[in-house]
Design a protein around this motif. Sequence first.
Motif, short mmCIF file in Angstrom:
data_model
loop_
_atom_site.label_atom_id
_atom_site.label_comp_id
_atom_site.label_asym_id
_atom_site.label_seq_id
_atom_site.Cartn_x
_atom_site.Cartn_y
_atom_site.Cartn_z
N ASN A 100 0.80 -1.23 0.00
CA ASN A 100 0.00 0.00 0.00
C ASN A 100 0.83 1.27 0.00
O ASN A 100 0.32 2.36 0.25
N SER A 101 2.12 1.14 -0.31
CA SER A 101 3.00 2.31 -0.38
C SER A 101 3.80 2.23 -1.68
O SER A 101 4.37 1.18 -2.00
N GLY A 112 6.89 6.11 -0.73
CA GLY A 112 5.94 6.62 0.25
C GLY A 112 5.18 7.86 -0.16
O GLY A 112 4.44 8.43 0.65
N LEU A 141 0.03 6.47 -1.15
CA LEU A 141 -0.42 5.49 -0.17
C LEU A 141 -1.85 5.07 -0.47
O LEU A 141 -2.69 5.91 -0.81
N GLY A 190 7.77 5.52 7.56
CA GLY A 190 6.98 5.04 6.45
C GLY A 190 6.91 3.52 6.42
O GLY A 190 5.86 2.93 6.13
N GLU A 210 3.46 1.22 6.77
CA GLU A 210 3.07 0.17 5.85
C GLU A 210 2.91 -1.16 6.58
O GLU A 210 1.95 -1.90 6.33
#
Length: 395
Positions: free
Chosen positions: A316-317, A321, A324, A361, A365
């Motif tokens: 999802n990153s 970063g 997202l 970050g 995640e």
Amino acid sequence: MDDVGGSLGGLFAGIVLKRLGYNVRILERNPTPLLHHQGAGVVAGGDVQSFFRKYDSTQRPLAVTSKLRHYLDKDGNQIYREDTVQKMTSWDLLYYLLRANFDGVDSEYCEVPMPLEGEGTGTYQHGHTVKSIRDVEKKIEIDYEDKEGFKGSMAADLVIGADGPSSTLRSLLIPEVKREYAGYVAWRGTVPEAGVSQAATEAFIEKFTFYHSEGLQILAYVIPGSNGTLDIGKRLINWVWYCNYPQGSKIYTELMTDSEGRKHHNTLPVGKMREEIWEQQKDYALNSLPPQFAEIVCDTKQPFIQAITDILSPRNSFFDGKVLLIGDACAGFRPHTAASTSQAAFDAQKLDELMRGAISGTQWEQKTMEYARRVQRRGVEMGQWSQFGHHPLSS
């Protein structure tokens, strides 16, 4: 900061960033300024409650309290109970509270709060569909097309993908990840609590009520009424009825074809159901459900259908970063978990920690993907057990 998706997840994230002093722009593909709710109920889990305690400047009550979770048999008798307190709310109440906080939308649901010192701005641009996304040095550039056909681009330091289980942003980033039908649908609807029988009142008011039989589950609970009212006698009873239909079968195709002949993939909206389909389902309710459930189903004026699907992104990153994915755009949960809204609220609160420097970050995640994988897996297990296995309280 850009937010792709203007439903609950995008608004959760937008408010967090705005409160941190960032200027936030939400891009919503829906052509109307306000999203139209379908009368859907929402179980307000702990993450939803904590989000509104922290970030909702209206501070108005948002939930009905359910004090009991119980199961009925085919005759409508209680066969099991748990004294469990849960909070029940509605999609429309949450949406209008969030819009009041994000971009000052005035409504009958609440008063618009005064701006807070040091917060950024919130802009909600409807009718904008994202077409492509790319990493350009230190920024992310998005190409879009608006509802008038104008094509443009915009750049942002951070882009949040919150555009639901059919996420356009996710499909651009990882096109191989597809949303898959799980073999059953949820029929949904609401009825005014004031209009039901005494038997239905005793079964549903301030209770979370279930019935199981082979290949079938139905549940109901009370949610806020018109304009979010919590006044007793003015609330709604929300029901969800899971029924199995094989993908590609004639009955499934007929079910998802609306009154104008248009076929729908994931949701048959309110007001679009063919009368003969609804009459068949009401007959089925009378023959297959406890009388209290059959009553509220048959009294429903505006039913709709949601196909149950699975989707889980492997990550999802993206772009170091700078992009997202949150909520349903990352992982679409089956509704048995009652956790889709909670996931979006959880992800947004972890975004707050990330932007404040409390977590890295990588940690953001890890935490959000662990939540996504765990609850998505649990939802699949619950759905398979409910619809294709044997529930221990099944009649």
